[in-house]
Design a protein around this motif. Structure first.
Motif, PDB file in Angstrom:
ATOM      1  N   GLU A 147       0.669  -1.652   0.026  1.00 37.96           N
ATOM      2  CA  GLU A 147       0.103   0.273  -0.062  1.00 37.96           C
ATOM      3  C   GLU A 147       0.773   1.381   0.010  1.00 37.96           C
ATOM      4  O   GLU A 147       0.662   2.189  -0.344  1.00 37.96           O
ATOM      5  CB  GLU A 147      -1.344   0.058   1.667  1.00 37.96           C
ATOM      6  N   ALA A 148       2.124   1.067  -0.171  1.00 36.76           N
ATOM      7  CA  ALA A 148       3.123   2.926   0.306  1.00 36.76           C
ATOM      8  C   ALA A 148       3.539   2.552  -1.753  1.00 36.76           C
ATOM      9  O   ALA A 148       3.623   1.851  -1.848  1.00 36.76           O
ATOM     10  CB  ALA A 148       4.200   2.613   1.175  1.00 36.76           C
ATOM     11  N   ASP A 149       4.458   3.930  -1.382  1.00 32.97           N
ATOM     12  CA  ASP A 149       4.537   4.474  -2.448  1.00 32.97           C
ATOM     13  C   ASP A 149       5.938   4.681  -1.867  1.00 32.97           C
ATOM     14  O   ASP A 149       6.876   4.378  -3.055  1.00 32.97           O
ATOM     15  CB  ASP A 149       4.480   5.606  -2.396  1.00 32.97           C
ATOM     16  N   THR A 150       6.648   5.103  -0.785  1.00 32.51           N
ATOM     17  CA  THR A 150       7.981   5.240  -0.910  1.00 32.51           C
ATOM     18  C   THR A 150       8.488   4.553   0.356  1.00 32.51           C
ATOM     19  O   THR A 150       7.720   4.103   1.174  1.00 32.51           O
ATOM     20  CB  THR A 150       8.010   6.379  -0.514  1.00 32.51           C
ATOM     21  N   TYR A 151       9.647   4.251   0.202  1.00 29.46           N
ATOM     22  CA  TYR A 151       9.754   3.507   2.004  1.00 29.46           C
ATOM     23  C   TYR A 151      11.636   4.032   2.161  1.00 29.46           C
ATOM     24  O   TYR A 151      12.199   4.556   1.519  1.00 29.46           O
ATOM     25  CB  TYR A 151      10.606   2.435   1.737  1.00 29.46           C
ATOM     26  N   LEU A 161      18.445   4.448   4.277  1.00 28.34           N
ATOM     27  CA  LEU A 161      18.059   3.986   2.415  1.00 28.34           C
ATOM     28  C   LEU A 161      16.704   4.508   1.802  1.00 28.34           C
ATOM     29  O   LEU A 161      16.106   3.817   2.837  1.00 28.34           O
ATOM     30  CB  LEU A 161      18.649   2.628   2.193  1.00 28.34           C
ATOM     31  N   ALA A 162      16.962   5.051   0.829  1.00 23.81           N
ATOM     32  CA  ALA A 162      15.541   5.383   0.917  1.00 23.81           C
ATOM     33  C   ALA A 162      15.102   5.328  -0.531  1.00 23.81           C
ATOM     34  O   ALA A 162      16.291   5.715  -1.525  1.00 23.81           O
ATOM     35  CB  ALA A 162      14.798   6.987   1.604  1.00 23.81           C
ATOM     36  N   GLY A 163      13.592   5.115  -0.826  1.00 27.01           N
ATOM     37  CA  GLY A 163      13.465   4.945  -2.538  1.00 27.01           C
ATOM     38  C   GLY A 163      11.846   4.579  -2.537  1.00 27.01           C
ATOM     39  O   GLY A 163      10.543   4.306  -2.139  1.00 27.01           O
ATOM     40  N   SER A 164      11.218   3.874  -3.564  1.00 26.24           N
ATOM     41  CA  SER A 164       9.826   3.861  -4.217  1.00 26.24           C
ATOM     42  C   SER A 164       9.807   2.640  -3.723  1.00 26.24           C
ATOM     43  O   SER A 164      10.843   1.770  -4.418  1.00 26.24           O
ATOM     44  CB  SER A 164       9.826   4.135  -5.789  1.00 26.24           C
ATOM     45  N   VAL A 165       8.566   2.567  -3.452  1.00 29.30           N
ATOM     46  CA  VAL A 165       8.047   1.009  -3.881  1.00 29.30           C
ATOM     47  C   VAL A 165       6.697   1.123  -4.144  1.00 29.30           C
ATOM     48  O   VAL A 165       5.980   0.064  -4.486  1.00 29.30           O
ATOM     49  CB  VAL A 165       7.954   0.107  -2.562  1.00 29.30           C
ATOM     50  N   GLY A 167       3.495   0.017  -6.342  1.00 33.93           N
ATOM     51  CA  GLY A 167       3.398  -0.019  -7.544  1.00 33.93           C
ATOM     52  C   GLY A 167       3.304  -1.667  -7.263  1.00 33.93           C
ATOM     53  O   GLY A 167       3.309  -2.772  -8.248  1.00 33.93           O
ATOM     54  N   ARG A 168       4.368  -2.288  -6.335  1.00 37.44           N
ATOM     55  CA  ARG A 168       5.122  -3.168  -6.260  1.00 37.44           C
ATOM     56  C   ARG A 168       3.873  -3.748  -5.403  1.00 37.44           C
ATOM     57  O   ARG A 168       3.843  -4.070  -3.921  1.00 37.44           O
ATOM     58  CB  ARG A 168       6.403  -3.074  -5.757  1.00 37.44           C
ATOM     59  N   HIS A 314      10.159   3.166   7.938  1.00 37.72           N
ATOM     60  CA  HIS A 314       9.737   3.968   7.040  1.00 37.72           C
ATOM     61  C   HIS A 314       8.456   3.477   6.060  1.00 37.72           C
ATOM     62  O   HIS A 314       9.472   3.415   5.156  1.00 37.72           O
ATOM     63  CB  HIS A 314      10.296   5.361   7.482  1.00 37.72           C
ATOM     64  N   LEU A 315       7.266   3.679   5.519  1.00 39.33           N
ATOM     65  CA  LEU A 315       6.585   3.528   5.002  1.00 39.33           C
ATOM     66  C   LEU A 315       5.630   4.974   4.524  1.00 39.33           C
ATOM     67  O   LEU A 315       4.788   5.294   5.507  1.00 39.33           O
ATOM     68  CB  LEU A 315       5.786   2.488   4.840  1.00 39.33           C
ATOM     69  N   ASP A 316       5.265   5.687   3.675  1.00 38.52           N
ATOM     70  CA  ASP A 316       5.475   7.089   3.276  1.00 38.52           C
ATOM     71  C   ASP A 316       5.309   7.895   4.650  1.00 38.52           C
ATOM     72  O   ASP A 316       4.814   8.956   4.781  1.00 38.52           O
ATOM     73  CB  ASP A 316       3.714   6.526   3.575  1.00 38.52           C
ATOM     74  N   GLY A 317       6.552   7.845   4.572  1.00 40.93           N
ATOM     75  CA  GLY A 317       7.173   8.980   6.009  1.00 40.93           C
ATOM     76  C   GLY A 317       6.666   8.923   6.968  1.00 40.93           C
ATOM     77  O   GLY A 317       7.220   8.911   8.020  1.00 40.93           O
ATOM     78  N   VAL A 318       6.037   7.438   7.629  1.00 41.42           N
ATOM     79  CA  VAL A 318       6.159   7.319   8.506  1.00 41.42           C
ATOM     80  C   VAL A 318       6.905   5.877   9.207  1.00 41.42           C
ATOM     81  O   VAL A 318       6.619   4.797   8.566  1.00 41.42           O
ATOM     82  CB  VAL A 318       4.284   6.820   8.907  1.00 41.42           C
ATOM     83  N   PRO A 319       7.058   5.954  10.465  1.00 39.83           N
ATOM     84  CA  PRO A 319       8.165   3.822  10.752  1.00 39.83           C
ATOM     85  C   PRO A 319       6.736   2.834  10.953  1.00 39.83           C
ATOM     86  O   PRO A 319       5.719   3.775  11.963  1.00 39.83           O
ATOM     87  CB  PRO A 319       8.633   4.672  12.527  1.00 39.83           C
ATOM     88  N   ARG A 320       6.950   2.109   9.901  1.00 39.93           N
ATOM     89  CA  ARG A 320       5.992   1.046  10.646  1.00 39.93           C
ATOM     90  C   ARG A 320       6.207  -0.360  10.705  1.00 39.93           C
ATOM     91  O   ARG A 320       5.555  -1.041  10.969  1.00 39.93           O
ATOM     92  CB  ARG A 320       5.185   0.762   8.835  1.00 39.93           C
ATOM     93  N   ILE A 321       7.308   0.311  10.482  1.00 36.80           N
ATOM     94  CA  ILE A 321       7.958  -1.625  11.322  1.00 36.80           C
ATOM     95  C   ILE A 321       9.058  -1.037  11.704  1.00 36.80           C
ATOM     96  O   ILE A 321      10.510  -1.299  11.620  1.00 36.80           O
ATOM     97  CB  ILE A 321       8.527  -2.491   9.560  1.00 36.80           C
TER      98      ILE A 321
END
Length: 329
Positions: A147-151, A161-165, A167-168, A314-321
Motif C-alpha cells: 500500500e506504500a509509495d515510498t520506503y 536508505l530510501a526509495g520508491s515501492v 506499484g510493487r 518507514h513507509l510513506d514517511g511514517v515508522p511502520r515496522i
C-alpha cells in the motif's frame, strides 16, 4: 528418530518442517537436495521423518554449488518437477534457479533450507515456532509494503536508505508451503518487496552477514553506497566478500538493488547459519541482482542477500515496522 549420525533431530522441530511447513502425506515422493557441504545429520533426520510418515525420500547429491542460484543437473531438475515436494539442503542457495521455478509451476511444493545444520533444529530455535500463527502478521506486513509509495530503512549502525515501492506487490514468506506449487524458505519468515528500479539512494551498513558469501557473521560493519538503485561503492574489509561474488557472477546487472525485506522469526539469531540470520526478527536485509521473484524486473544470474540488525522501516514517511512489529499509523 534415529539418524545414525550424532544425536537425532528433535521430533518437534522435524514435525514443524515436514507437517506444518510442507504438509507431507503418505506415499508422496520427496526429493532431498544435498551437496558435499550439507549436514548429513539433517539429511538423514528428515529422510527418517519422511519414512515414518509413509512418504518416499529421494536423496540426490549435487556437486559443489559455484554460486547462489546455480542450476542442478537436468536429470535432477526433471525428478524434482515430477515429485510431490522438494527440500533444498545444499550448502548454498539454489532456490532462485529455473529448475526450482519450473518444478513449482508443475505443482511441486518446495522448501529452500540451504546450509541449515542440526543445531538449527534445536528446541527453542528458529524451527521451534508456530509458523501458522505468525503467518497472519507476515501477511499484514506484506500489505503495508504493497500500500506504500515510498520506503526508508534506518539502523543504529548508520543505515539510511530510501526509495520508491510504488506499484510493487508485498512479499510474504511465511515458511508454510502446503499448497501445490508453493515455495517457502523456513526458518526464514520475512516480508518485503523489490524497490522500483533506479529509485533508491543512501547508505546501508551491513552488521549482520553477507549470506552464502563466505563464513559469517561479519567481524566489522561494511558500508554500501547505493545510488539510483545500484551499488556504487563500498567501505570496509569484508566488502570483498560481496564484490568477489558479484565479479564471479560476471553479469553487469548484479549491482541492481533487488530487494528490501525484514526478518520476523522470533526465535532466530544472527549466527553462522545464513537462513537463521536472515530470519531474525528485527533484522532487515537488502539484496543485489535478480529481482524477478521479488516483484522486480531485473533477471540477473544471482540474488545476493546482505543482512543488517535493529532495523526501522518507514513507509510513506511514517515508522511502520519497528523491531519486526507492525506499528499502526
Amino acid at each position: 528418530m534415529s539418524t545414525g549420525l550424532d544425536a537425532p533431530l528433535p521430533e518437534r522441530t522435524v514435525s514443524r518442517v515436514l507437517d506444518t511447513c510442507l504438509g507431507i502425506r503418505k506415499d508422496e515422493r520427496v526429493v532431498l537436495l544435498s551437496d558435499p557441504g550439507s549436514d548429513l545429520a539433517v539429511v538423514a533426520g528428515l529422510a527418517d521423518g519422511l519414512r515414518e510418515r509413509g512418504a518416499i525420500p529421494l536423496i540426490r547429491t549435487l556437486a559443489e554449488i559455484p554460486m547462489p542460484g546455480a542450476e542442478p543437473p537436468a536429470r535432477i531438475a526433471e525428478e524434482l518437477a515430477n515429485a510431490a515436494a522438494g527440500i533444498e539442503l545444499t550448502s548454498a542457495f539454489i532456490g532462485s534457479s529455473r529448475a526450482r521455478q519450473e518444478a513449482c509451476r508443475q505443482g511441486t511444493r518446495y522448501l529452500s533450507m540451504p546450509a541449515v545444520i542440526a543445531d538449527t533444529f534445536r528446541l527453542g530455535g528458529p524451527y521451534d515456532v508456530d509458523f501458522d500463527e505468525i503467518a497472519s502478521t507476515v501477511m499484514k506486513l506484506a500489505r503495508a509494503w504493497e500500500e506504500a509509495d515510498t520506503y526508508r530503512i534506518t539502523t543504529p549502525a548508520g543505515t539510511d536508505l530510501a526509495g520508491s515501492v510504488r506499484g510493487r506487490k508485498g512479499r510474504a514468506l511465511t515458511g508454510v508451503a502446503r499448497e501445490p506449487g508453493a515455495y517457502m524458505a523456513p526458518p526464514d519468515i520475512e516480508s518485503g518487496t523489490a524497490p522500483v528500479e533506479l529509485s533508491s539512494d543512501g547508505t546501508v551498513v551491513i552488521d549482520g552477514d553477507f549470506l552464502f558469501m563466505g563464513p559469517g557473521p561479519v567481524v566489522s560493519p561494511v558500508a554500501l553506497d547505493i545510488r539510483e538503485g545500484t551499488l556504487h561503492a563500498t567501505e570496509g574489509d569484508e566488502a570483498a566478500r560481496l564484490l568477489e561474488m558479484i565479479a564471479r557472477c560476471d553479469d553487469p546487472r548484479m549491482g541492481n538493488l533487488a530487494e528490501v525485506s525484514v526478518g520476523l522469526n522470533p526465535q532466530g539469531s544472527v549466527c553462522a547459519v545464513p537462513m537463521e540470520t536472515e530470519s531474525t526478527k528485527g533484522s532487515a536485509h537488502i539484496a543485489f541482482g535478480n529481482s524477478i521473484a521479488y516483484g522486480g524486473t531485473v533477471n540477473a544470474v544471482a540474488h545476493l542477500d546482505c543482512v543488517m540488525q535493529d532495523a526501522t522501516v518507514h513507509l510513506d514517511g511514517v515508522p511502520r515496522i519497528v523491531g519486526g512489529d507492525l506499528v499502526e499509523p
